[in-house]
Design a protein around this motif. Sequence first.
Motif, PDB file in Angstrom:
ATOM      1  N   ILE A  52      -5.305   9.156  -4.924  1.00  0.00           N
ATOM      2  CA  ILE A  52      -5.124   8.810  -3.469  1.00  0.00           C
ATOM      3  C   ILE A  52      -6.341   9.187  -2.763  1.00  0.00           C
ATOM      4  CG2 ILE A  52      -3.982   9.461  -1.107  1.00  0.00           C
ATOM      5  CD1 ILE A  52      -1.433   9.785  -3.056  1.00  0.00           C
ATOM      6  N   GLU A  53      -6.832  10.635  -2.992  1.00  0.00           N
ATOM      7  CA  GLU A  53      -7.956  10.953  -2.251  1.00  0.00           C
ATOM      8  C   GLU A  53      -9.315  10.239  -2.448  1.00  0.00           C
ATOM      9  OE1 GLU A  53     -10.395  15.229  -1.576  1.00  0.00           O
ATOM     10  OE2 GLU A  53      -8.649  15.089  -2.747  1.00  0.00           O
ATOM     11  N   GLU A  54      -9.313   9.567  -3.505  1.00  0.00           N
ATOM     12  CA  GLU A  54     -10.528   8.812  -3.894  1.00  0.00           C
ATOM     13  C   GLU A  54     -10.613   7.426  -3.424  1.00  0.00           C
ATOM     14  OE1 GLU A  54     -10.986   8.430  -8.319  1.00  0.00           O
ATOM     15  OE2 GLU A  54     -11.177  10.560  -8.615  1.00  0.00           O
ATOM     16  N   ASN A  55      -9.382   7.083  -3.028  1.00  0.00           N
ATOM     17  CA  ASN A  55      -9.050   5.585  -2.436  1.00  0.00           C
ATOM     18  C   ASN A  55      -8.446   5.737  -1.114  1.00  0.00           C
ATOM     19  OD1 ASN A  55      -9.600   3.491  -4.955  1.00  0.00           O
ATOM     20  ND2 ASN A  55      -8.554   5.407  -5.690  1.00  0.00           N
ATOM     21  N   LEU A  56      -8.693   6.658  -0.340  1.00  0.00           N
ATOM     22  CA  LEU A  56      -8.293   6.879   1.156  1.00  0.00           C
ATOM     23  C   LEU A  56      -8.599   5.594   1.912  1.00  0.00           C
ATOM     24  CD1 LEU A  56      -8.861  10.783   1.846  1.00  0.00           C
ATOM     25  CD2 LEU A  56      -6.365   9.561   1.706  1.00  0.00           C
ATOM     26  N   ALA A  75       0.751  -1.049   0.057  1.00  0.00           N
ATOM     27  CA  ALA A  75      -0.070  -0.146  -0.131  1.00  0.00           C
ATOM     28  C   ALA A  75       0.830   1.145  -0.090  1.00  0.00           C
ATOM     29  CB  ALA A  75      -1.041   0.027   1.001  1.00  0.00           C
ATOM     30  N   ASN A  76       2.004   1.419   0.908  1.00  0.00           N
ATOM     31  CA  ASN A  76       2.792   2.726   0.801  1.00  0.00           C
ATOM     32  C   ASN A  76       3.428   2.726  -0.687  1.00  0.00           C
ATOM     33  OD1 ASN A  76       2.396   3.529   3.429  1.00  0.00           O
ATOM     34  ND2 ASN A  76       3.112   1.721   4.079  1.00  0.00           N
ATOM     35  N   LYS A  77       3.735   1.560  -1.036  1.00  0.00           N
ATOM     36  CA  LYS A  77       4.548   1.804  -2.348  1.00  0.00           C
ATOM     37  C   LYS A  77       3.616   2.163  -3.422  1.00  0.00           C
ATOM     38  CE  LYS A  77       8.117  -0.879  -3.797  1.00  0.00           C
ATOM     39  NZ  LYS A  77       8.678  -2.172  -4.133  1.00  0.00           N
ATOM     40  N   LEU A  78       2.348   1.777  -3.424  1.00  0.00           N
ATOM     41  CA  LEU A  78       1.502   2.177  -4.140  1.00  0.00           C
ATOM     42  C   LEU A  78       1.217   3.776  -4.012  1.00  0.00           C
ATOM     43  CD1 LEU A  78      -0.553   1.240  -6.357  1.00  0.00           C
ATOM     44  CD2 LEU A  78      -2.332   0.704  -4.552  1.00  0.00           C
ATOM     45  N   ALA A 115      -1.742   1.459   4.768  1.00  0.00           N
ATOM     46  CA  ALA A 115      -0.971   2.438   4.315  1.00  0.00           C
ATOM     47  C   ALA A 115      -0.470   3.573   5.443  1.00  0.00           C
ATOM     48  CB  ALA A 115      -1.636   3.123   3.167  1.00  0.00           C
ATOM     49  N   ASP A 116       0.512   3.944   5.409  1.00  0.00           N
ATOM     50  CA  ASP A 116       0.801   5.165   6.414  1.00  0.00           C
ATOM     51  C   ASP A 116       0.192   6.401   6.090  1.00  0.00           C
ATOM     52  OD1 ASP A 116       2.208   7.174   8.037  1.00  0.00           O
ATOM     53  OD2 ASP A 116       4.034   6.179   7.906  1.00  0.00           O
ATOM     54  N   ILE A 117      -0.607   6.795   7.044  1.00  0.00           N
ATOM     55  CA  ILE A 117      -1.405   8.147   7.055  1.00  0.00           C
ATOM     56  C   ILE A 117      -0.545   9.335   6.730  1.00  0.00           C
ATOM     57  CG2 ILE A 117      -1.477   8.579   9.285  1.00  0.00           C
ATOM     58  CD1 ILE A 117      -4.285   9.190   7.078  1.00  0.00           C
ATOM     59  N   ASN A 118       0.720   9.538   7.296  1.00  0.00           N
ATOM     60  CA  ASN A 118       1.656  10.417   6.951  1.00  0.00           C
ATOM     61  C   ASN A 118       2.299  10.422   5.519  1.00  0.00           C
ATOM     62  OD1 ASN A 118       1.376  12.035   9.371  1.00  0.00           O
ATOM     63  ND2 ASN A 118       2.200  10.196  10.566  1.00  0.00           N
ATOM     64  N   ASN A 119       2.501   9.120   5.204  1.00  0.00           N
ATOM     65  CA  ASN A 119       3.022   9.004   3.702  1.00  0.00           C
ATOM     66  C   ASN A 119       1.836   9.502   2.673  1.00  0.00           C
ATOM     67  OD1 ASN A 119       4.600   8.184   1.464  1.00  0.00           O
ATOM     68  ND2 ASN A 119       3.425   6.297   1.507  1.00  0.00           N
ATOM     69  N   ILE A 120       0.500   9.215   3.252  1.00  0.00           N
ATOM     70  CA  ILE A 120      -0.498   9.771   2.187  1.00  0.00           C
ATOM     71  C   ILE A 120      -0.509  11.211   2.258  1.00  0.00           C
ATOM     72  CG2 ILE A 120      -2.785   9.782   2.116  1.00  0.00           C
ATOM     73  CD1 ILE A 120      -3.065   6.940   2.961  1.00  0.00           C
TER      74      ILE A 120
END
Length: 670
Positions: free
Chosen positions: A496-500, A484-487, A508-513
């Motif tokens: 990203i916003e559409e698939n949070l 997830a984080n690499k994605l 997935a790391d929220i801060n990476n997002i």
Amino acid sequence: MPSLSPNQLNHNEITDRENSINTTEQNTQHLSRLQNEIGSKVLSLVNFESKHKDIVESSFNKARNKKEKLPGKNNERRNFAYLSRLDRMVEKYGNKAEQKIWEASAENVVMDYEDIPEAYWKQQEQILRDNGQGRKLSEYEKEILAEDLIDKQRQSITSWTNYLGDKNCPYPLWFKVYAFDGISKMSNALNLDDADYYRRDNTTALSFPKLNAEILAKVYRQINDFYGVDKKDWLSKNSDDEKLVSLVKSANFPKLYAKELVDTKVILKTPERTEDVHGDWFEYKLGDEEEIASLAEGTKWCVVDPNVAHNYLVYGQYSNPEEDDDYDQDYEDDEDWEDDDIKVEDPEAKFIIFRLEDPNTPGVFASNGSASIRLDPNGIVDEISGLNEGQAVEDALVPIVKEKALSLPGGEKYLQKFDDKQTLIKLDNKMKEGEDLTKEELSFLYELDRPIATLDTYNEEDPRIPELKEKYGIEYALEKGVDANKLVSSLDSGDIEENLDFLLEHDADINNIVSKMHSYGVARKLDYFLKNGADINNVVRNMDPDHVVRKLDYLLKNGADINNVVRNMYSHDVSRKLDYFLKNGADINNVVNNMDHYSIADNPDYLLKNGADINNVIRNMDSRHVIRKLDYFLKNGADVNNIIKRMDKKDIEDNIDLLRKYGANLDTYQ
């Protein structure tokens, strides 16, 4: 040159009328009138009088004032008046006058600089990127490119007007006018499937079609035989060709010219499977420009203009660099600039073009190329082009072109591009069959480990990629085990916003997002991020200053470090919010560090009163503002040598006595 006389009319009609004519002058006038009657009908069919209303209407009004007899109906009479006036002008002033008319006509259809569309500049910048120069075009570069583009248009249309204006040109004036009217609406891009040229307007950044005298003669014969000789006889001979009949009846010059041209070509479709492809490679060198241009007809390759083919064969680039000396001069001092203004002696440049072979007629090859490998003047592979959109190589030809390219010097640099193209073809075929993709294939598609290398000449991204991503979406990839984080790192902010929710569900790391999103997306999702444990200061760092200032109270209320907030704001907003920040515990020196010298110069008393380090204040100012407050700073205990570091030499010299008074070390300024 056409073999038929341009004055080929019904023999009996001419004979009957000639019996009543006694002089050569009368005979000439009579034939001219008959020709103009034909021409007026043809021009009316293409709405010539509407497209050139001013000059046609002027001719018509003059003819009526002179009470001239104008044959035909409505617009035919107008066009007849125009042709008659033009005829008289040429008759009176001779061929030189006609040549000047054609010269002016050519210039009228060549585009102007301001009409060059933005898409053309983007294409040129893409070419720069392909050559390792990822930058915007300067205005001067645009002027150079525009000059070259306009010159090529002028050359291509001038080949027509020189031919039509030549004293030995065999056509009547009406046909010249009709042909030029058609040519002026045509680009040099031929659609072989539709047997038609792409149309042009004043923003078309392409040259005009290549003059083919043989094809022009065929168009003349069809139009003249139908409208000027014997319509019934012509129809009896051509009734089985419905398209030809339709085009002649409508007098559609662009389509008729294209049809006659395509009918002379061997057109072969590329088979869908590589194993069904029959063909061979042909080499074309300096001196073969016309043949290269002929093979490029219908391909959208720029070498359909033989001048461009020549430039590539001599200089390895689209234009002649010897015409762009000033252009190169601007960049000769740039260490990243590669000087291509060199004409290689005995260049090894060539076009290696793949032509399909008719499987039913061995030895008969297509009249157009299906793929091209261009070698630069040093004999190195420099460009690979095909027939698909963006000059992409057709799927069935990819293995064939790959094998050939890799056998040539420099071809190895295209290996990754070929491999990636073949992988995309494989994934596309799996999609068509409704098959699943593996985790590894999805990692490739979403470019988790490296970008996908693009083989296509003008596609920044292979058009299959968005289609595949639409089918095998983010949720699908996550369920297949993609990291997830690499994605997240490979996605754009909108995806990203559409698939949070899906991304967070798959760890997935929220801060990476937050770090991978645009500011406006972060601002929209503030509540969401904070509820899901995002670091408030990381959120602030990924917001634009405008968004930070709008959400100031909210951010501080939710624990944002006020000094981090200050660091992520514009100077003018910091200045406006000075009281607010200091009341909320901001470090005054951090505030100073985030103000520009104008804002500091406007507020020195306030800043010092609130505990700002006077030397830090000075370090954030320029010489001009320092000297305005020089007495003030010195009287308030500023380090005089720190002040000197912020002053220009001239300002130091102008204030040397005052600086000495406060003990400045001026040894280096003597």
